[in-house]
Design an enzyme around this catalytic site. Structure first.
Site, mmCIF file in Angstrom:
data_model
loop_
_atom_site.group_PDB
_atom_site.id
_atom_site.type_symbol
_atom_site.label_atom_id
_atom_site.label_comp_id
_atom_site.label_asym_id
_atom_site.label_seq_id
_atom_site.Cartn_x
_atom_site.Cartn_y
_atom_site.Cartn_z
ATOM 1 N N GLU A 93 16.929 -7.858 -0.337
ATOM 2 C CA GLU A 93 16.221 -9.141 -0.379
ATOM 3 C C GLU A 93 15.999 -9.611 -1.807
ATOM 4 O O GLU A 93 15.827 -8.790 -2.710
ATOM 5 C CB GLU A 93 14.817 -8.971 0.205
ATOM 6 C CG GLU A 93 14.754 -8.876 1.687
ATOM 7 C CD GLU A 93 13.301 -8.741 2.138
ATOM 8 O OE1 GLU A 93 13.107 -8.204 3.212
ATOM 9 O OE2 GLU A 93 12.384 -9.161 1.406
ATOM 10 N N CYS A 106 12.807 -12.975 -7.922
ATOM 11 C CA CYS A 106 12.357 -11.594 -7.764
ATOM 12 C C CYS A 106 13.522 -10.820 -7.160
ATOM 13 O O CYS A 106 13.976 -11.132 -6.058
ATOM 14 C CB CYS A 106 11.133 -11.576 -6.844
ATOM 15 S SG CYS A 106 10.564 -9.920 -6.480
ATOM 16 N N CYS A 113 13.484 2.298 -0.669
ATOM 17 C CA CYS A 113 12.686 2.866 -1.749
ATOM 18 C C CYS A 113 12.155 4.219 -1.318
ATOM 19 O O CYS A 113 11.811 4.409 -0.158
ATOM 20 C CB CYS A 113 11.519 1.924 -2.066
ATOM 21 S SG CYS A 113 10.556 2.463 -3.493
ATOM 22 N N CYS A 117 4.908 4.025 -0.789
ATOM 23 C CA CYS A 117 3.581 3.379 -0.829
ATOM 24 C C CYS A 117 3.180 2.981 0.598
ATOM 25 O O CYS A 117 3.984 2.400 1.335
ATOM 26 C CB CYS A 117 3.609 2.144 -1.725
ATOM 27 S SG CYS A 117 4.101 2.516 -3.419
ATOM 28 N N CYS A 120 3.558 -0.734 2.110
ATOM 29 C CA CYS A 120 4.802 -1.440 1.808
ATOM 30 C C CYS A 120 5.850 -1.316 2.923
ATOM 31 O O CYS A 120 6.137 -0.225 3.400
ATOM 32 C CB CYS A 120 5.363 -0.882 0.506
ATOM 33 S SG CYS A 120 6.956 -1.546 0.083
ATOM 34 N N GLY A 160 12.484 -1.559 -3.972
ATOM 35 C CA GLY A 160 12.912 -0.484 -4.870
ATOM 36 C C GLY A 160 11.988 -0.294 -6.055
ATOM 37 O O GLY A 160 11.193 -1.172 -6.392
ATOM 38 N N SER A 192 8.374 -4.247 -12.852
ATOM 39 C CA SER A 192 7.182 -3.718 -12.184
ATOM 40 C C SER A 192 7.430 -2.289 -11.688
ATOM 41 O O SER A 192 8.383 -2.037 -10.964
ATOM 42 C CB SER A 192 6.839 -4.623 -11.003
ATOM 43 O OG SER A 192 5.759 -4.092 -10.300
ATOM 44 N N SER A 215 1.757 -1.101 -11.007
ATOM 45 C CA SER A 215 0.973 -1.226 -9.771
ATOM 46 C C SER A 215 -0.108 -0.166 -9.771
ATOM 47 O O SER A 215 0.193 1.031 -9.740
ATOM 48 C CB SER A 215 1.892 -1.030 -8.559
ATOM 49 O OG SER A 215 2.887 -2.015 -8.567
ATOM 50 N N LEU A 216 -1.339 -0.614 -9.816
ATOM 51 C CA LEU A 216 -2.458 0.334 -9.910
ATOM 52 C C LEU A 216 -3.097 0.529 -8.535
ATOM 53 O O LEU A 216 -3.170 1.650 -8.034
ATOM 54 C CB LEU A 216 -3.487 -0.212 -10.915
ATOM 55 C CG LEU A 216 -4.440 0.778 -11.536
ATOM 56 C CD1 LEU A 216 -3.706 1.914 -12.213
ATOM 57 C CD2 LEU A 216 -5.338 0.062 -12.560
ATOM 58 N N HIS A 217 -3.593 -0.533 -7.968
ATOM 59 C CA HIS A 217 -4.106 -0.599 -6.591
ATOM 60 C C HIS A 217 -5.355 0.221 -6.305
ATOM 61 O O HIS A 217 -6.019 -0.024 -5.295
ATOM 62 C CB HIS A 217 -3.013 -0.272 -5.567
ATOM 63 C CG HIS A 217 -1.804 -1.142 -5.693
ATOM 64 N ND1 HIS A 217 -1.886 -2.482 -5.986
ATOM 65 C CD2 HIS A 217 -0.470 -0.875 -5.614
ATOM 66 C CE1 HIS A 217 -0.660 -2.999 -6.057
ATOM 67 N NE2 HIS A 217 0.207 -2.047 -5.850
ATOM 68 N N ASN A 291 -0.167 -9.255 1.752
ATOM 69 C CA ASN A 291 0.305 -9.689 3.057
ATOM 70 C C ASN A 291 0.140 -8.510 4.003
ATOM 71 O O ASN A 291 0.422 -7.369 3.633
ATOM 72 C CB ASN A 291 1.793 -10.042 2.992
ATOM 73 C CG ASN A 291 2.026 -11.303 2.189
ATOM 74 O OD1 ASN A 291 1.694 -12.384 2.615
ATOM 75 N ND2 ASN A 291 2.576 -11.138 1.004
ATOM 76 N N CYS A 334 7.450 -7.866 0.000
ATOM 77 C CA CYS A 334 8.794 -7.322 -0.169
ATOM 78 C C CYS A 334 9.211 -6.451 1.014
ATOM 79 O O CYS A 334 8.427 -5.735 1.588
ATOM 80 C CB CYS A 334 8.907 -6.542 -1.470
ATOM 81 S SG CYS A 334 8.152 -4.930 -1.451
HETATM 82 S S1 SF4 Z 1 5.584 -0.995 -3.264
HETATM 83 FE FE1 SF4 Z 1 7.436 -0.910 -4.552
HETATM 84 S S2 SF4 Z 1 7.479 1.224 -5.250
HETATM 85 FE FE2 SF4 Z 1 6.059 1.196 -3.517
HETATM 86 S S3 SF4 Z 1 7.359 1.719 -1.737
HETATM 87 FE FE3 SF4 Z 1 7.313 -0.532 -1.912
HETATM 88 S S4 SF4 Z 1 9.152 -1.054 -3.089
HETATM 89 FE FE4 SF4 Z 1 8.731 1.125 -3.421
#
Ligand code: SF4
Length: 358
Positions: A93, A106, A113, A117, A120, A160, A192, A215-217, A291, A334
């Site tokens: 994508e 993007c 990936c 996470c 995701c 990814g 990122s 990405s901290l979160h 989202n 994503c």
């Molecule tokens: S947020 Fe980014 S690094 Fe984490 S699983 Fe999704 S694509 Fe991979």
């Protein structure tokens, strides 16, 4: 056994010239082909080459141009999400966003990936393979061709983890910057990462003035490791240490991405810990109203809570903004389109064009 076709978009100018010579074609054909490749053209579209030459090329090579398998356009802000067919059963994508300052894309850097996470959609579909630098660049070329536009900004934040595909991503960055190609300024590129510490160290040594986003979160090691398995390997204190070194060494501000998830990481306690950790760093926190992704159990934090969180950070001396949600009506998170296409393919449903809402 058949000789595999050569992907011409992966060749350097010298290697392309050698390939053209090997086929017995005059040298100027190499320049013509390079020009077409930079526009994402297929052999059929290379109309200033004789038909015989195009046929010959098709028996020996591919152009590396990506086929658009679907696209969704937002009725709210014009954001377009593309689904590309890699030709080997995999999909990726990319998202085109229009801002006042120009067009930003993007890109995805891997098919799937492996970072896992928990919030995701890409993680849920698993990891398949790395993309080559040419395949990442092909996303930009295909979008420019489809929309007849030039792109000014690149965000490596699609499917990814870019630093898990380091060499190819660096190839891509250099190719996109090439003054003979797309000529996109490094300063208009943003990479990122979910926090791959050795990758950040390497990137720091490259001396490329792109923007690094991390990405901290979550500001607590234990909670972050629950949300992002990568944090078990690269712990929060080590990550922040290298981020601080990066800002000191490069003089460039880091952006910390922080997905605001209701009742998970949106409390005043989280804001205060972020202030403690980041207060003295050259950085900026980007709060993302997430989202919802099916099956994760995470929900978007309420707007008032996000605004209060941002204000608390600012009052504590940490620069913070709330990211404008682009393409809300087309699920711009994503990996969701790709995940659906992969599920449809495994169920034997057609993908070609069925996602297109234009
Ligand atoms: S947020 Fe980014 S690094 Fe984490 S699983 Fe999704 S694509 Fe991979």
């Amino acid at each position: 056994m058949d000789t595999p076709l050569i992907n011409l978009s992966e060749l350097s100018p010298e290697a392309l010239a050698a390939f053209v010579k090997e086929l017995g074609l005059p040298a100027f054909r190499g320049k013509q082909i390079a020009g077409w490749l930079s526009q994402g053209a297929t052999f059929d579209e290379m109309t200033n080459l004789p038909l015989e030459t195009r046929k010959l090329l098709a028996t020996k090579a591919t152009t590396g141009a990506l086929r658009i398998a679907g696209k969704l356009q937002s009725a709210i802000d014009g954001t377009i999400k593309y689904l590309f067919d890699l030709g080997d059963g995999n999909f990726i994508e990319s998202v085109l966003m229009k801002y006042k300052y120009g067009y930003s894309v993007c890109v995805s850097t891997q098919a799937g990936c492996r970072m896992g996470c928990t919030f995701c959609a890409s993680a849920k579909a698993g990891f398949v393979r790395n993309l080559t630098g040419a395949e990442i660049l092909a996303q930009l070329r295909a979008i420019c061709k489809d929309q007849k536009i030039s792109i000014s900004h690149i965000v490596m934040m699609g499917v990814g983890e870019p630093l898990d595909n380091y060499e190819n991503v660096l190839d891509f960055i250099r190719m996109a910057h090439d003054p003979n190609g797309m000529n996109i300024s490094y300063r208009k590129m943003s990479l990122s990462t979910c926090g791959v510490v050795p990758g950040i160290e390497r990137l720091m040594e490259e001396n490329i003035p792109l923007t690094l986003s991390v990405s901290l979160h979550a500001p607590f090691q234990e909670q972050r490791a629950q949300m992002m398995p990568v944090a078990r390997k690269y712990k929060l204190d080590k990550l922040l240490e290298i981020c601080n070194t990066y800002t000191v060494r490069t003089g460039r501000r880091i952006t910390f991405e922080y997905a605001m998830i209701r009742d998970v990481n949106d409390s005043p306690k989280h804001a205060d810990e972020l202030i403690r950790l980041l207060g003295s760093m050259l950085c900026h926190v980007n709060l993302i109203p997430v989202n919802a992704v099916d099956g994760t159990g995470y929900h978007k934090a309420e707007r008032e809570r996000i605004d209060a969180f941002r204000k608390r950070l600012e009052d504590g001396g940490v620069a913070a903004t709330v990211r404008r949600a682009m393409g809300r009506d087309i699920e711009a998170a994503c990996g969701q389109l790709r995940r659906k296409a992969m599920e449809d393919r495994s169920e034997g449903k057609a993908t070609d064009g069925d996602l297109c809402k234009e």
